[in-house]
Design a protein around this motif. Structure first.
Motif, PDB file in Angstrom:
ATOM      1  N   GLN A   1      45.029  52.107  34.902  1.00 43.48           N
ATOM      2  CA  GLN A   1      44.323  52.052  36.178  1.00 43.48           C
ATOM      3  C   GLN A   1      42.893  51.545  35.983  1.00 43.48           C
ATOM      4  O   GLN A   1      42.393  50.727  36.773  1.00 43.48           O
ATOM      5  CB  GLN A   1      44.304  53.443  36.830  1.00 43.48           C
ATOM      6  CG  GLN A   1      43.684  53.469  38.215  1.00 43.48           C
ATOM      7  CD  GLN A   1      44.464  52.618  39.207  1.00 43.48           C
ATOM      8  OE1 GLN A   1      45.693  52.612  39.182  1.00 43.48           O
ATOM      9  NE2 GLN A   1      43.761  51.920  40.076  1.00 43.48           N
ATOM     10  N   ARG A   2      42.220  52.034  34.908  1.00 41.42           N
ATOM     11  CA  ARG A   2      40.860  51.562  34.640  1.00 41.42           C
ATOM     12  C   ARG A   2      40.851  50.067  34.351  1.00 41.42           C
ATOM     13  O   ARG A   2      39.963  49.337  34.794  1.00 41.42           O
ATOM     14  CB  ARG A   2      40.264  52.332  33.453  1.00 41.42           C
ATOM     15  CG  ARG A   2      39.894  53.772  33.756  1.00 41.42           C
ATOM     16  CD  ARG A   2      38.935  54.308  32.704  1.00 41.42           C
ATOM     17  NE  ARG A   2      39.553  54.318  31.392  1.00 41.42           N
ATOM     18  CZ  ARG A   2      40.167  55.360  30.863  1.00 41.42           C
ATOM     19  NH1 ARG A   2      40.253  56.496  31.556  1.00 41.42           N
ATOM     20  NH2 ARG A   2      40.695  55.298  29.651  1.00 41.42           N
ATOM     21  N   THR A   3      41.843  49.618  33.578  1.00 40.63           N
ATOM     22  CA  THR A   3      41.927  48.189  33.265  1.00 40.63           C
ATOM     23  C   THR A   3      42.128  47.364  34.531  1.00 40.63           C
ATOM     24  O   THR A   3      41.492  46.324  34.730  1.00 40.63           O
ATOM     25  CB  THR A   3      43.075  47.939  32.285  1.00 40.63           C
ATOM     26  OG1 THR A   3      42.872  48.722  31.105  1.00 40.63           O
ATOM     27  CG2 THR A   3      43.147  46.470  31.907  1.00 40.63           C
ATOM     28  N   GLU A   4      43.034  47.841  35.379  1.00 42.29           N
ATOM     29  CA  GLU A   4      43.291  47.116  36.622  1.00 42.29           C
ATOM     30  C   GLU A   4      42.051  47.083  37.510  1.00 42.29           C
ATOM     31  O   GLU A   4      41.761  46.063  38.146  1.00 42.29           O
ATOM     32  CB  GLU A   4      44.459  47.765  37.362  1.00 42.29           C
ATOM     33  CG  GLU A   4      45.799  47.566  36.663  1.00 42.29           C
ATOM     34  CD  GLU A   4      46.928  48.302  37.352  1.00 42.29           C
ATOM     35  OE1 GLU A   4      48.080  48.139  36.949  1.00 42.29           O
ATOM     36  OE2 GLU A   4      46.641  49.051  38.313  1.00 42.29           O
ATOM     37  N   ASN A   5      41.307  48.197  37.546  1.00 38.93           N
ATOM     38  CA  ASN A   5      40.083  48.228  38.351  1.00 38.93           C
ATOM     39  C   ASN A   5      39.048  47.236  37.816  1.00 38.93           C
ATOM     40  O   ASN A   5      38.361  46.559  38.589  1.00 38.93           O
ATOM     41  CB  ASN A   5      39.499  49.642  38.366  1.00 38.93           C
ATOM     42  CG  ASN A   5      40.360  50.612  39.154  1.00 38.93           C
ATOM     43  OD1 ASN A   5      41.161  50.203  40.007  1.00 38.93           O
ATOM     44  ND2 ASN A   5      40.221  51.890  38.888  1.00 38.93           N
ATOM     45  N   THR A   6      38.938  47.172  36.470  1.00 37.63           N
ATOM     46  CA  THR A   6      37.990  46.231  35.872  1.00 37.63           C
ATOM     47  C   THR A   6      38.369  44.790  36.189  1.00 37.63           C
ATOM     48  O   THR A   6      37.524  43.968  36.550  1.00 37.63           O
ATOM     49  CB  THR A   6      37.938  46.437  34.347  1.00 37.63           C
ATOM     50  OG1 THR A   6      37.583  47.792  34.068  1.00 37.63           O
ATOM     51  CG2 THR A   6      36.921  45.506  33.713  1.00 37.63           C
ATOM     52  N   LEU A   7      39.650  44.488  36.049  1.00 32.64           N
ATOM     53  CA  LEU A   7      40.109  43.132  36.369  1.00 32.64           C
ATOM     54  C   LEU A   7      39.893  42.804  37.842  1.00 32.64           C
ATOM     55  O   LEU A   7      39.513  41.682  38.188  1.00 32.64           O
ATOM     56  CB  LEU A   7      41.595  42.990  36.020  1.00 32.64           C
ATOM     57  CG  LEU A   7      41.936  43.013  34.526  1.00 32.64           C
ATOM     58  CD1 LEU A   7      43.445  43.006  34.338  1.00 32.64           C
ATOM     59  CD2 LEU A   7      41.299  41.837  33.804  1.00 32.64           C
ATOM     60  N   LYS A   8      40.111  43.797  38.685  1.00 35.87           N
ATOM     61  CA  LYS A   8      39.892  43.582  40.114  1.00 35.87           C
ATOM     62  C   LYS A   8      38.429  43.263  40.388  1.00 35.87           C
ATOM     63  O   LYS A   8      38.112  42.374  41.188  1.00 35.87           O
ATOM     64  CB  LYS A   8      40.338  44.817  40.889  1.00 35.87           C
ATOM     65  CG  LYS A   8      40.221  44.666  42.391  1.00 35.87           C
ATOM     66  CD  LYS A   8      40.719  45.916  43.108  1.00 35.87           C
ATOM     67  CE  LYS A   8      40.582  45.782  44.621  1.00 35.87           C
ATOM     68  NZ  LYS A   8      41.072  46.999  45.318  1.00 35.87           N
TER      69      LYS A   8
ATOM     70  N   LEU B   1      37.711  39.737  39.304  1.00 35.12           N
ATOM     71  CA  LEU B   1      38.247  38.773  40.267  1.00 35.12           C
ATOM     72  C   LEU B   1      37.379  38.702  41.511  1.00 35.12           C
ATOM     73  O   LEU B   1      37.151  37.611  42.065  1.00 35.12           O
ATOM     74  CB  LEU B   1      39.683  39.156  40.639  1.00 35.12           C
ATOM     75  CG  LEU B   1      40.733  38.952  39.541  1.00 35.12           C
ATOM     76  CD1 LEU B   1      42.081  39.509  40.001  1.00 35.12           C
ATOM     77  CD2 LEU B   1      40.858  37.478  39.184  1.00 35.12           C
ATOM     78  N   GLU B   2      36.898  39.852  41.967  1.00 37.42           N
ATOM     79  CA  GLU B   2      36.010  39.852  43.134  1.00 37.42           C
ATOM     80  C   GLU B   2      34.721  39.097  42.836  1.00 37.42           C
ATOM     81  O   GLU B   2      34.213  38.354  43.685  1.00 37.42           O
ATOM     82  CB  GLU B   2      35.705  41.287  43.538  1.00 37.42           C
ATOM     83  CG  GLU B   2      36.911  42.030  44.117  1.00 37.42           C
ATOM     84  CD  GLU B   2      36.618  43.481  44.410  1.00 37.42           C
ATOM     85  OE1 GLU B   2      37.466  44.159  45.010  1.00 37.42           O
ATOM     86  OE2 GLU B   2      35.500  43.939  44.038  1.00 37.42           O
TER      87      GLU B   2
ATOM     88  N   GLU C   1      32.608  31.729  43.505  1.00 34.73           N
ATOM     89  CA  GLU C   1      33.233  30.542  44.092  1.00 34.73           C
ATOM     90  C   GLU C   1      32.727  30.309  45.508  1.00 34.73           C
ATOM     91  O   GLU C   1      32.478  29.167  45.921  1.00 34.73           O
ATOM     92  CB  GLU C   1      34.750  30.694  44.077  1.00 34.73           C
ATOM     93  CG  GLU C   1      35.354  30.594  42.679  1.00 34.73           C
ATOM     94  CD  GLU C   1      36.849  30.867  42.687  1.00 34.73           C
ATOM     95  OE1 GLU C   1      37.341  31.375  43.717  1.00 34.73           O
ATOM     96  OE2 GLU C   1      37.512  30.552  41.678  1.00 34.73           O
ATOM     97  N   LYS C   2      32.568  31.402  46.271  1.00 36.58           N
ATOM     98  CA  LYS C   2      32.052  31.265  47.625  1.00 36.58           C
ATOM     99  C   LYS C   2      30.614  30.765  47.623  1.00 36.58           C
ATOM    100  O   LYS C   2      30.229  29.918  48.430  1.00 36.58           O
ATOM    101  CB  LYS C   2      32.149  32.595  48.364  1.00 36.58           C
ATOM    102  CG  LYS C   2      33.578  33.019  48.691  1.00 36.58           C
ATOM    103  CD  LYS C   2      33.581  34.345  49.421  1.00 36.58           C
ATOM    104  CE  LYS C   2      35.005  34.763  49.778  1.00 36.58           C
ATOM    105  NZ  LYS C   2      35.037  36.074  50.473  1.00 36.58           N
ATOM    106  N   SER C   3      29.804  31.325  46.683  1.00 43.30           N
ATOM    107  CA  SER C   3      28.395  30.910  46.635  1.00 43.30           C
ATOM    108  C   SER C   3      28.263  29.448  46.217  1.00 43.30           C
ATOM    109  O   SER C   3      27.348  28.741  46.637  1.00 43.30           O
ATOM    110  CB  SER C   3      27.618  31.795  45.659  1.00 43.30           C
ATOM    111  OG  SER C   3      28.097  31.621  44.339  1.00 43.30           O
ATOM    112  N   ASN C   4      29.194  28.997  45.345  1.00 44.37           N
ATOM    113  CA  ASN C   4      29.131  27.615  44.894  1.00 44.37           C
ATOM    114  C   ASN C   4      29.739  26.634  45.885  1.00 44.37           C
ATOM    115  O   ASN C   4      29.610  25.427  45.725  1.00 44.37           O
ATOM    116  CB  ASN C   4      29.853  27.469  43.547  1.00 44.37           C
ATOM    117  CG  ASN C   4      29.096  28.176  42.435  1.00 44.37           C
ATOM    118  OD1 ASN C   4      27.901  28.399  42.551  1.00 44.37           O
ATOM    119  ND2 ASN C   4      29.802  28.515  41.364  1.00 44.37           N
TER     120      ASN C   4
END
Length: 434
Positions: free
Chosen positions: A199-206, A209-210, A216-219
């Motif tokens: 769960q911690r790994t998934e949260n970090t990856l999330k 990604l955010e 990407e939005k800023s660029n």
């Protein structure tokens, strides 16, 4: 075993007439006579020490006694041997439990690590292996019980030892069941730890990604990867940009960029390139009331450039190791040339390019008094000397040439300490300034 032997002696005495009748009593009764240890039972004697004759019944009983004695001795040896086996199995079981506990503690310690992508192995393997070991011990104990149910001659074993063995086997089975229950509980805990780690790994990856999505939005405001500028509004030792590209070994170079600054005295350090052992491998700096200087391998040449009027200016510097020749261009016009600037010195690879700061060590130890204040864009580098016509075309916005060693693209530039990247179409902005 002693009671059995006495009973057999009683039978023998009653069969051979080795008894005395009690006088003065009603009826008859038999009195057993104790036989000293070591007495030869094959040669019974009377009260006058004369050898008595033996009957077939006596001989048969005597042989039976001898066989039983041998059987008892064999059973005793078997008991001692099997008791040793039981002790050995108990010792192995104890070591197995200690080893399992040690592995469990080590496994639990490993699971406490919080490293991305390093998920722990399924703890069911440990439980399965210990279960197989315990089943093997249980099977061996079952075989032992089966062996102890019969003696060497195939006769039944004493009930007392059977009961003792059954009791011991019951205790061992209870210990095994308890241990299995503990391992099942531990297995559940390990699964929970694994789930937490995942769960911690998934949260970090999330989160990553955010963050990527935000970048990407800023660029997305940049119409093309090169249409941006780096803004360094304050003279500090913590605002700077960094080029991600690594330089190869070079025997010549051309560096071009757009600058805008009104800082005084001196605009500071638009860029610096440091390598291990030489922080001033390539530096462009205007410090205090000194003119703009180009440093190559810590050797200095003064350049006849002036860019501190708050307008955009196109600057190009060329250098070759042959004779240490250099040229300086401002807004497409060559304003100065020279020689003997670090001649025959190749530019070393493996260094760091910093925008806006002068390096005292590779990648750091900045001095605020030497920081660049202003904006810069289109920092490009080539591993050759560009032709004057190419430099003039870039300065007049009639062409765009990305550097073959360091091109000015958004992905190659990162900013720190409050420096920012903003959208910019340099030629339009330059025309507006003019």
């Amino acid at each position: 075993m002693t009671a059995l032997f006495v009973a057999l002696l009683f039978i023998f005495a009653s069969g051979s007439g080795k008894v005395a009748r009690a006088s003065g009593a009603k009826g008859s009764r038999f009195v057993c006579t104790a036989v000293p240890a070591g007495t030869d039972l094959n040669c019974p004697v009377d009260t006058n020490n004369r050898v008595q004759s033996t009957s077939p019944l006596e001989e048969e009983l005597r042989n039976t006694i001898i066989q039983l004695r041998e059987t008892i001795l064999q059973q005793k040896e078997t008991i001692v041997s099997q008791q040793g086996t039981i002790k050995e199995l108990n010792s192995k079981l104890t070591r197995c439990e200690a080893d399992a506990k040690s592995r469990s503690n080590a496994r639990r310690k490993d699971y406490s690590k919080n490293t991305m992508g390093d998920l722990p192995r399924d703890p069911a393997e440990t439980v399965e292996q210990l279960g197989k070991t315990m089943q093997s011990l249980k099977d061996r104990l079952g075989n032992l019980e089966q062996q102890l149910r019969t003696n060497a001659s195939g006769g039944p074993f004493p009930n007392e030892l059977k009961d003792l063995l059954k009791h011991r086997l019951s205790d061992l089975e209870g210990q095994l069941l308890t241990r299995v229950a503990e391992l099942e509980e531990e297995k559940s805990q390990l699964y929970n730890e694994t789930a937490t780690h995942r769960q911690r790994t998934e949260n970090t990856l999330k989160s990553l990604l955010e963050r990527i999505t935000e970048l990407e939005k800023s660029n997305s405001a940049f119409k093309s990867p090169e249409d941006f500028k780096v803004s360094l509004p304050l003279r500090t030792n913590y605002l700077y940009g960094r080029i991600k590209k690594n330089l190869p070994e070079m025997y010549a170079f051309t560096v071009c960029m757009w600058l805008k600054s009104s800082s005084s005295p001196g605009i500071g350090t638009p860029f610096s390139y440091g390598v291990p052992g030489q922080a001033n491998e390539i530096v462009l700096i205007e410090w205090g009331n000194n003119p703009i200087e180009l440093l190559v391998n810590d050797k200095v040449a003064q350049l006849p450039l002036s860019v501190s009027d708050g307008r955009w200016h196109h600057i190009c510097i060329t250098w070759t190791t042959r004779d240490g020749s250099w040229e300086a261009y401002q807004d497409g016009e060559r304003l100065g040339t020279g020689e003997n600037l670090a001649p025959w010195h190749p530019i070393k690879p493996g260094g760091v390019i910093i925008l806006g700061q002068e390096q005292d060590i590779v990648g750091g130890r900045f001095d605020a008094t030497q920081a660049f204040v202003g904006e810069l864009s289109h920092f490009n580098m080539w591993d050759r000397v560009l032709r004057p016509i190419d430099i003039s075309a870039m300065a007049n916005c009639s062409t765009y040439m990305p550097g073959n060693v360091v091109p000015w693209v958004d992905a190659n530039v990162e900013v720190f300490g409050g420096a920012t990247k903003e959208a910019l179409e340099i030629c339009e902005d330059r025309l507006f300034d003019s």
